[in-house]
Design a protein around this motif. Structure first.
Motif, short mmCIF file in Angstrom:
data_model
loop_
_atom_site.label_atom_id
_atom_site.label_comp_id
_atom_site.label_asym_id
_atom_site.label_seq_id
_atom_site.Cartn_x
_atom_site.Cartn_y
_atom_site.Cartn_z
N UNK A 1 0.86 -1.13 -0.12
CA UNK A 1 -0.12 0.03 0.04
C UNK A 1 0.78 1.44 0.17
N UNK A 2 1.91 1.23 0.77
CA UNK A 2 2.84 2.36 0.70
C UNK A 2 3.57 2.69 -0.74
N UNK A 3 3.90 1.55 -1.27
CA UNK A 3 4.39 1.52 -2.55
C UNK A 3 3.56 2.10 -3.60
N UNK A 4 2.12 1.94 -3.34
CA UNK A 4 1.00 2.21 -4.22
C UNK A 4 0.92 3.75 -4.19
N UNK B 1 1.70 8.49 -8.35
CA UNK B 1 2.14 9.26 -9.36
C UNK B 1 2.39 9.00 -10.80
N UNK B 2 2.48 7.89 -10.97
CA UNK B 2 2.62 7.36 -12.33
C UNK B 2 1.31 7.55 -12.81
N UNK B 3 0.25 7.28 -12.06
CA UNK B 3 -1.01 7.30 -12.91
C UNK B 3 -1.35 8.91 -12.91
N UNK B 4 -1.04 9.89 -12.01
CA UNK B 4 -1.37 11.15 -12.27
C UNK B 4 -0.31 11.73 -13.56
N UNK B 5 0.82 11.43 -13.85
CA UNK B 5 1.70 11.74 -14.96
C UNK B 5 0.72 11.27 -16.29
N UNK C 1 -0.56 10.56 2.06
CA UNK C 1 -0.41 9.87 3.39
C UNK C 1 -1.68 8.83 3.56
N UNK C 2 -2.58 9.00 2.83
CA UNK C 2 -3.89 8.17 3.15
C UNK C 2 -4.51 7.58 1.70
N UNK C 3 -5.29 6.79 1.55
CA UNK C 3 -5.98 6.53 0.74
C UNK C 3 -7.05 7.46 0.23
N UNK C 4 -7.66 7.90 1.38
CA UNK C 4 -8.68 9.08 1.30
C UNK C 4 -8.20 10.48 0.57
N UNK C 5 -7.23 10.51 0.75
CA UNK C 5 -6.42 11.76 0.14
C UNK C 5 -6.47 11.66 -1.40
N UNK C 6 -6.06 10.42 -1.95
CA UNK C 6 -6.16 10.13 -3.27
C UNK C 6 -7.42 10.03 -3.78
N UNK C 7 -8.23 9.43 -3.27
CA UNK C 7 -9.76 9.21 -3.64
C UNK C 7 -10.31 10.73 -3.74
#
Length: 271
Positions: free
Chosen positions: A30-33, A39-43, A121-127
């Protein structure tokens, strides 16, 4: 009895150790994700949306002459009454295209606000970021897939009626809009309703396409639509742009799905 209890405790200890080891592996993944794959997806999203934004080619003030002029042949397979060549350049770009491009640029701003040095820091932040980006992309797509509805008086007073030289005849109205990857042109032929007409006057509401028999009033004169002609043509770069939107929305959803997989393992963590 004592031996059985010891064996049970030993088994529980093994299960606990295995569970902790599994959780440690999952936490590393999860930390690797969060650190790498997000960031790879964002790029990837930025690259796709930059290409989509370039397709709109909205001019900057004073630079209109440098834009490539586009000509489109409008026609219909079912009628020959209306044909024409439409030229798009500079200010002739419709509001729908400009709005769609603005939404794309807002999505790009959201993505660029989280560069590679930023640590999620969290998945919620990404979502939360993905939801904001998807909202802008959905709005951009809707501007190209859902034409604006207008009343006939709104159409009569719109800028569409002022872009022709010489002006259109008084008994003709034009509507020009985008629907998916097509430029659509609708021509309305009108006739004036006489004051002593026996017809019951009922103004038509808002619509993308008005049918013959639709009535409206403007400047104290009542009109009725007598004939409607519609022609269209496909614009390849509009189709490309819709494909870019679809791919981007899928990438956002796939990333959210990966986040949700990990959150199911650790319900106590604020993913």
């Amino acid at each position: 009895m004592l031996g059985a209890e010891r064996a049970a405790l030993a088994e529980l200890s093994k299960m606990s150790a295995a569970s902790q080891a599994e959780r440690a592996v999952l936490e590393d993944e999860f930390n690797w994700l969060l650190k790498e794959e997000v960031h790879a997806v964002l790029k990837q999203l930025q690259d796709i949306l930059k290409e989509a934004s370039r397709r709109f080619a909205v001019p900057t003030p004073g630079m209109e002459a440098q834009l490539k002029q586009e000509n489109f042949i409008l026609g219909s397979s079912t009628m020959d009454q209306v044909k024409g060549v439409l030229t798009l350049q500079g200010e002739a770009l419709t509001q729908a295209i400009q709005d769609a491009r603005n939404h794309v640029n807002q999505a790009l701003q959201l993505l660029s606000s989280r560069d590679e040095s930023y640590h999620f820091k969290t998945g919620a932040e990404v979502n939360k970021l993905m939801d904001a980006v998807m909202l802008q992309l959905t709005r951009a797509r809707n501007r190209l897939t859902t034409p604006a509805t207008l009343t006939l008086p709104e159409l009569a007073s719109s800028g569409l009626m002022k872009m022709f030289t010489p002006p259109m005849p008084g008994d003709v109205m034009i509507n020009f809009y985008i629907n998916l990857s097509k430029l659509c042109l609708t021509v309305y032929q009108l006739h004036v309703l006489q004051p002593n007409t026996t017809k019951n006057f009922k103004p038509a509401g808002s619509s993308v396409l008005h049918n013959p028999g639709a009535m409206f009033e403007i400047n104290n004169t009542k009109f009725e639509v007598s004939h409607v002609h519609k022609v269209e043509c496909v614009v390849p770069w509009l189709n490309d742009t819709l494909v870019f939107f679809t791919i981007s929305l899928q990438l956002c959803q796939q990333l959210k799905d990966k986040i949700s997989v990990f959150s199911s393992f650790w319900n106590y963590r604020p993913f």
